[in-house]
Design an enzyme around this catalytic site. Structure first.
Site, PDB file in Angstrom:
ATOM      1  N   MET A  93       0.843  -1.183   0.000  1.00 35.22           N
ATOM      2  CA  MET A  93       0.000   0.000   0.000  1.00 35.22           C
ATOM      3  C   MET A  93       0.884   1.241   0.000  1.00 35.22           C
ATOM      4  SD  MET A  93      -2.597   0.576   3.013  1.00 35.22           S
ATOM      5  CE  MET A  93      -3.662   1.910   3.099  1.00 35.22           C
ATOM      6  N   TRP A 103       9.117  -5.638   3.132  1.00 35.85           N
ATOM      7  CA  TRP A 103       9.356  -4.686   2.048  1.00 35.85           C
ATOM      8  C   TRP A 103       8.102  -3.929   1.620  1.00 35.85           C
ATOM      9  CZ3 TRP A 103      10.445  -9.868   2.241  1.00 35.85           C
ATOM     10  CH2 TRP A 103      11.782 -10.218   2.434  1.00 35.85           C
ATOM     11  N   ASP A 104       6.987  -4.089   2.348  1.00 36.04           N
ATOM     12  CA  ASP A 104       5.709  -3.501   1.940  1.00 36.04           C
ATOM     13  C   ASP A 104       5.283  -4.050   0.579  1.00 36.04           C
ATOM     14  OD1 ASP A 104       3.432  -1.965   1.916  1.00 36.04           O
ATOM     15  OD2 ASP A 104       4.431  -0.051   1.591  1.00 36.04           O
ATOM     16  N   TYR A 105       5.494  -5.353   0.369  1.00 40.22           N
ATOM     17  CA  TYR A 105       5.122  -6.012  -0.876  1.00 40.22           C
ATOM     18  C   TYR A 105       3.672  -6.505  -0.799  1.00 40.22           C
ATOM     19  CZ  TYR A 105       9.913  -6.102  -2.798  1.00 40.22           C
ATOM     20  OH  TYR A 105      11.140  -5.768  -3.327  1.00 40.22           O
TER      21      TYR A 105
END
Length: 655
Positions: A1, A332-334
């Site tokens: 996000m 990693w905010d994946y």
């Protein structure tokens, strides 16, 4: 996000029959609505319309422009607005949402307003995504007589966490839904206003409405829960709920195992993107995001299932059918930001119903729709390991054998780019000393090159599927970031005196977080990654191979004084594909909407918009004798301060 406050820069005939009606010999052929965010329940974003085609697309002209009036430049204590709506067209009316959550009904052929509803959202709320909304959902009550109020309902989920049902004919709230037409969505663990909000349209299947949530990234370790809920479309009563990561699970063997359950601190894993549904199978397909906080997982050991996954739930009960995790123990905010796409592929001589699911990593996974098993093999490969005290990284990550990654996943000193030799040397200096082992290199105390970054690869823009050619069309971004963990006792000083970028506290964790685009001086200098920084790719889904790949858009205006900037722009806002052999897409930093030949990738047409169009277009034709229209929202992006903001919904058609 994307919550960084500083980040700049659709058997085919069976599916079509639900929304296409033959008009016989009348001019223009079929009437074709766009009744869902992705055109059909499975989100293929394919329209069979072919009035606009390769031969005549160059003649497209503006038919009408509608200005919502809802725009914020970030002043007056309000966040910036981004006009990201994809309208729907059903029963001869076009419905859209504005950044302020107003729902507006228009005449699709003239752009004239029919009604507007204002839920009176507090536009000064601290919504981490800024002021945005991506659209509405429609539902027809089959047991309510024609002409009765709220037989056709329009549903919107709001920034201030409400689910609202409106009469499609008048815009009046449906009095029998919840309390005076709305249901509160605030009853979740750890709810905090602003941090917890909604930006995507609900999913409708049979007589239920399913909603996820958007949750701010990196503010705290224990953010609000990412529960997915289903409500009765008539009454608003809660039918079921499902939590991607049940609260306070037992800690597995890890650095925190001895601390027991109290060691677990997390939240989020929320479904903030668009869901897909399969009414025939009674399934809702849910894309989930990362667990909180994004960049440190020592307080949430293990794989964190079902964060960073695509999950199939039984629509009637919410029962878990299957899940597939795209990233283990995400650091990693994946997020699974791209919507799931339901299609039928010809694979090994058989028709296989699949879920196509992309990720910010650039990987595209193809899963059997009934079981979740990979159609193309997926291999668990060793991943780089952490050197951060308290962290335990996943030893492996899932790599699909096909298709290949659609975006770069590594960056070497020989790869770095700059407009001048001085720029290139500055990039090499910046790269030295950072951990840089390619994709899945974990965050570190000295700093890590994240490639792809949290913006992707593929993001909420998603992709379109052409069933005629078995092609997926996807736009991707190539914009590496620098990520660094900051010990708690040094965070305040680093935020005060450190380099420009985003600083987030990750309160409750031992480390705060810093991230910024990999550039000597963003945005005055372009990215150190070699261009193109954005691509449009066609993937042959029968073979799992890339058919073609072309640069998308331009960053020309981001390098003052330089006449020649290579093509390709990061993009947010996805493609659609039509029976006319065309891919329509905007989404780039430059303010153009473009049409490409679906078979070759050749750009056939472009038109300048009032401002950048960070949204997904749609197309429709109304009869009798109607014309085909292509419509796009152009309003700039809430997080890109270099872009102008706007409020224009623009419709194109042939003269």
């Amino acid at each position: 996000m994307i919550n960084s406050q500083r980040w700049r820069p659709f058997l085919l005939a069976c599916l079509l029959c639900a929304c296409t009606t033959e008009i016989g010999a009348q001019r223009g052929g079929p009437v074709e609505d766009w009744p869902y965010y992705g055109h059909d329940p499975g989100g293929m974003r394919y329209s069979p319309l072919a009035e606009i085609n390769r031969e005549n697309v160059s003649r497209l002209k503006v038919a009408w422009v509608f200005h919502t009036g809802d725009v914020s430049d970030g002043s007056d204590d309000r966040r910036r607005s981004g006009f990201e709506t994809t309208p729907i067209v059903v029963d001869g009316t076009l419905y859209l949402t504005t950044p302020f959550n107003r729902v507006i009904a228009l005449d699709p052929e003239t752009g004239a307003q029919r009604w507007a509803y204002d839920p009176l959202v507090d536009t000064k709320g601290s919504y981490g995504d800024g002021l945005i909304n991506r659209g509405v959902a429609a539902w027809l009550d089959p047991v309510r007589a024609a002409g009765k109020p709220c037989r056709r309902r329009i549903f919107e989920a709001t920034l201030d966490a409400r689910l609202i049902a409106l009469d499609a004919a008048t815009g009046a709230p449906c009095a029998d839904f919840g309390q005076s037409g709305q249901v509160s969505l605030r009853g979740v663990p750890g709810y905090v206003g602003g941090w917890y909000h909604m930006t995507s349209p609900p999913a409708v299947i049979d007589d239920i409405v399913v909603v996820g949530s958007a949750i701010d990234d990196n503010t705290r370790a224990d953010m609000p829960g990412g529960v997915v809920r289903a409500f009765d479309a008539r009454s608003g009563a809660l039918r079921w709920s499902w939590d991607p990561i049940p609260p306070n699970p037992s800690a597995p063997d890890s650095a925190n195992a001895g601390a027991g359950k109290s060691a677990w601190r997390s939240g989020a894993a929320n479904a903030w993107s668009v869901m897909a549904v399969d009414p025939e199978r009674d399934l809702v397909f849910v894309p989930t995001g990362s667990a909180s906080p994004d960049y440190y997982g020592g307080l949430r050991p293990g794989d964190d299932k079902w964060a960073d996954s695509v999950v199939a739930l039984r629509a009637r009960t919410g029962e878990f059918a299957w899940g597939f995790q795209l990233v283990h123990h995400d650091l990693w905010d994946y997020d699974t930001a791209s919507p799931p796409l339901l299609a039928t592929l010809t694979h090994n001589g058989q028709n296989v119903p699949v879920v196509i699911q992309g990720n910010k990593t650039g990987f595209l996974y193809v899963l059997n729709r009934d079981t979740g098993a990979p159609v193309f093999p997926v291999e668990e490969r060793p991943a780089p390991q952490t050197d951060v005290p308290g962290e335990v990284t996943s030893p492996t990550q899932p790599f699909p054998a096909a298709p290949p990654a659609l975006a770069p996943q590594k960056l070497s000193a020989d790869d770095v780019w700059g407009l001048t030799s001085e720029d290139r040397e500055a990039c090499r200096r910046l790269l030295r000393g950072f951990r840089n082992e390619g994709i899945f290199t974990p965050p570190s105390l000295k700093g890590t090159v994240a490639v792809p970054a949290n913006v992707g690869g593929m993001n909420w823009s998603g992709y379109a599927f052409d069933p005629q050619h078995q092609l997926v069309l996807a736009n991707t971004t190539n914009l590496p970031f620098l990520v660094r963990l900051i010990p708690r006792d040094a965070f305040h000083t680093a935020r005060t005196t450190g380099p420009p970028g985003e600083y987030s506290p990750q309160a409750g964790a031992p480390y705060g977080m810093y991230r910024a685009p990999f550039s000597p001086s963003w945005p005055s200098h372009l990215s150190c990654a070699p261009p193109p920084w954005g691509m449009l790719t066609a993937v042959d889904m029968a073979e799992g191979k890339i058919r073609w790949q072309v640069p998308l858009g331009s960053m020309q205006g981001f390098a003052p004084g330089h006449a020649q900037v290579p093509p390709g722009s990061p993009s947010l806002g996805g493609p659609i594909v039509t029976g006319g052999g065309l891919v329509f897409i905007a989404g780039t930093f430059d303010s153009y909407i473009r049409a490409f030949d679906v078979e070759t990738g050749k750009e056939l047409w472009k038109a300048e918009l009032p401002v950048s169009g960070h949204s997904t277009p749609m197309t429709y034709r109304l009869g009798p004798g109607g014309k085909q229209y292509v419509v796009i929202a152009a309003g700039g992006h809430a997080k890109m301060a270099e872009e102008k903001v706007g409020d224009a919904l623009v419709a194109f058609t042939l003269p």
